[in-house]
Design an enzyme around this catalytic site. Sequence first.
Site, PDB file in Angstrom:
ATOM      1  CG  HIS A   1     -16.846 -25.112 116.098  1.00  0.00           C
ATOM      2  ND1 HIS A   1     -16.147 -24.864 115.045  1.00  0.00           N
ATOM      3  CD2 HIS A   1     -17.177 -26.433 116.201  1.00  0.00           C
ATOM      4  CE1 HIS A   1     -16.248 -25.944 114.474  1.00  0.00           C
ATOM      5  NE2 HIS A   1     -16.863 -26.985 114.915  1.00  0.00           N
TER       6      HIS A   1
ATOM      7  NE  ARG B   1     -17.617 -32.885 105.850  1.00  0.00           N
ATOM      8  CZ  ARG B   1     -18.255 -33.657 106.994  1.00  0.00           C
ATOM      9  NH1 ARG B   1     -19.437 -32.861 107.757  1.00  0.00           N
ATOM     10  NH2 ARG B   1     -17.926 -34.772 107.414  1.00  0.00           N
TER      11      ARG B   1
ATOM     12  CD  GLN C   1     -19.277 -37.815 113.970  1.00  0.00           C
ATOM     13  OE1 GLN C   1     -19.159 -38.049 115.324  1.00  0.00           O
ATOM     14  NE2 GLN C   1     -19.591 -36.704 113.395  1.00  0.00           N
TER      15      GLN C   1
ATOM     16  CB  SER D   1     -19.982 -25.965 107.783  1.00  0.00           C
ATOM     17  OG  SER D   1     -19.434 -27.117 107.417  1.00  0.00           O
TER      18      SER D   1
HETATM   19  P1  AMP Z   1     -18.491 -29.992 114.431  1.00  0.00           P
HETATM   20  O1  AMP Z   1     -17.281 -29.676 114.861  1.00  0.00           O
HETATM   21  O2  AMP Z   1     -18.877 -29.639 113.003  1.00  0.00           O
HETATM   22  O3  AMP Z   1     -18.715 -31.626 115.003  1.00  0.00           O
HETATM   23  O4  AMP Z   1     -19.703 -29.278 115.345  1.00  0.00           O
HETATM   24  C1  AMP Z   1     -19.493 -29.052 116.567  1.00  0.00           C
HETATM   25  C2  AMP Z   1     -20.362 -28.538 117.129  1.00  0.00           C
HETATM   26  O5  AMP Z   1     -20.367 -27.006 116.733  1.00  0.00           O
HETATM   27  C3  AMP Z   1     -21.849 -28.899 116.849  1.00  0.00           C
HETATM   28  O6  AMP Z   1     -22.659 -28.771 118.011  1.00  0.00           O
HETATM   29  C4  AMP Z   1     -22.362 -28.239 115.751  1.00  0.00           C
HETATM   30  O7  AMP Z   1     -23.811 -28.071 115.363  1.00  0.00           O
HETATM   31  C5  AMP Z   1     -21.845 -26.803 116.024  1.00  0.00           C
HETATM   32  N1  AMP Z   1     -21.908 -25.971 114.880  1.00  0.00           N
HETATM   33  C6  AMP Z   1     -21.116 -26.149 113.701  1.00  0.00           C
HETATM   34  N2  AMP Z   1     -21.404 -25.162 112.802  1.00  0.00           N
HETATM   35  C7  AMP Z   1     -22.136 -24.268 113.520  1.00  0.00           C
HETATM   36  C8  AMP Z   1     -22.542 -22.985 113.290  1.00  0.00           C
HETATM   37  N3  AMP Z   1     -22.459 -22.359 112.171  1.00  0.00           N
HETATM   38  N4  AMP Z   1     -23.241 -22.340 114.304  1.00  0.00           N
HETATM   39  C9  AMP Z   1     -23.493 -22.845 115.386  1.00  0.00           C
HETATM   40  N5  AMP Z   1     -23.199 -24.115 115.679  1.00  0.00           N
HETATM   41  C10 AMP Z   1     -22.370 -24.777 114.728  1.00  0.00           C
END
Ligand code: AMP
Length: 282
Positions: free
Chosen positions: A28, A183, A52, A181
């Site tokens: 992020h 998760r 979602q 991630s």
């Molecule tokens: P999320 O909070 O998982 O919905 O992710 C928010 C944003 O961060 C989304 O555009 C994801 O693709 C991006 N994102 C999540 N994990 C990564 C990562 N390891 N590297 C780059 N961007 C990420």
Amino acid sequence: MERLSKTIKAAGKTIGFVPTMGFLHEGHMSLVRAARQENDVCVVSIFVNPTQFGPSEDFDSYPRDFQKDKKMLAEEKVDVVFCPTVKEMYPNVTLSQTPPDIIPPKNLTACLCGAFRPTHFQGVAQVVDIFFHRVKPDRAYFGQKDFQQTVIIKWLARKAHLNIDIRVLPTIRESDGLAMSSRNVYLKPKERKRVIILFQALQLAKELYENGERNPQRIERKISNLISQNFLTSRNQEMKLQYAEIRDAETLQSIHEIKHPAVVAVAAIIGKTRLIDNIVLG
Ligand code: AMP
């Protein structure tokens, strides 16, 4: 948020927007830094979007730590943290009432993750559309980690004539290659060691491609075998490969030969955790 965005735009300033579900990590933060660098004002949203998640998915248990997130964003000098409530985002709409013009086409949403999460991308398009209208960004930042999502967001921006530059930035990884991630906190120590096989499978695909292999099915077979074999040898750990597929990186359609950029995408379930990863060839 809408008033603030209008004021910022009226002053001739640009807005960079990073939508997130919080529980922030370096992935992020790489998006946040780019948004800060390339725009006058940086807006980050934190919103765990219920529409979602499928009925049996982890909406309730999704990790949340708002205080830590706020601290990380303050350290990066983010201008605005936008964290609406579910009621504020959806005062009187439900997923089934999504306007038809922002329902992404089946050829983008039914394959890969969409085959296992049938309403997921409709929920993503719905929430991002609402955010785009409220925040009115000039540029919006997404991670390649969620590859299918980036294709669908690009479709949305084009379709709704939003005039937003969709910026897709590389996947940030742990030192052993595991894609970061939120998760990943679900992973038990033994599972954490095992899941590296997904990254290794993508590396194998890259190696095969670099050695001249252009037949996607042959690469898919080899990486599926590698993952499945590893999963079979693991005792007492529930692991299941959902897919390992190569598709056209722009249209997400199946291909018979790798001529244009192609995405190699994998998804697997390990215990309670669903993990995805991908690389782009060519
Ligand atoms: P999320 O909070 O998982 O919905 O992710 C928010 C944003 O961060 C989304 O555009 C994801 O693709 C991006 N994102 C999540 N994990 C990564 C990562 N390891 N590297 C780059 N961007 C990420």
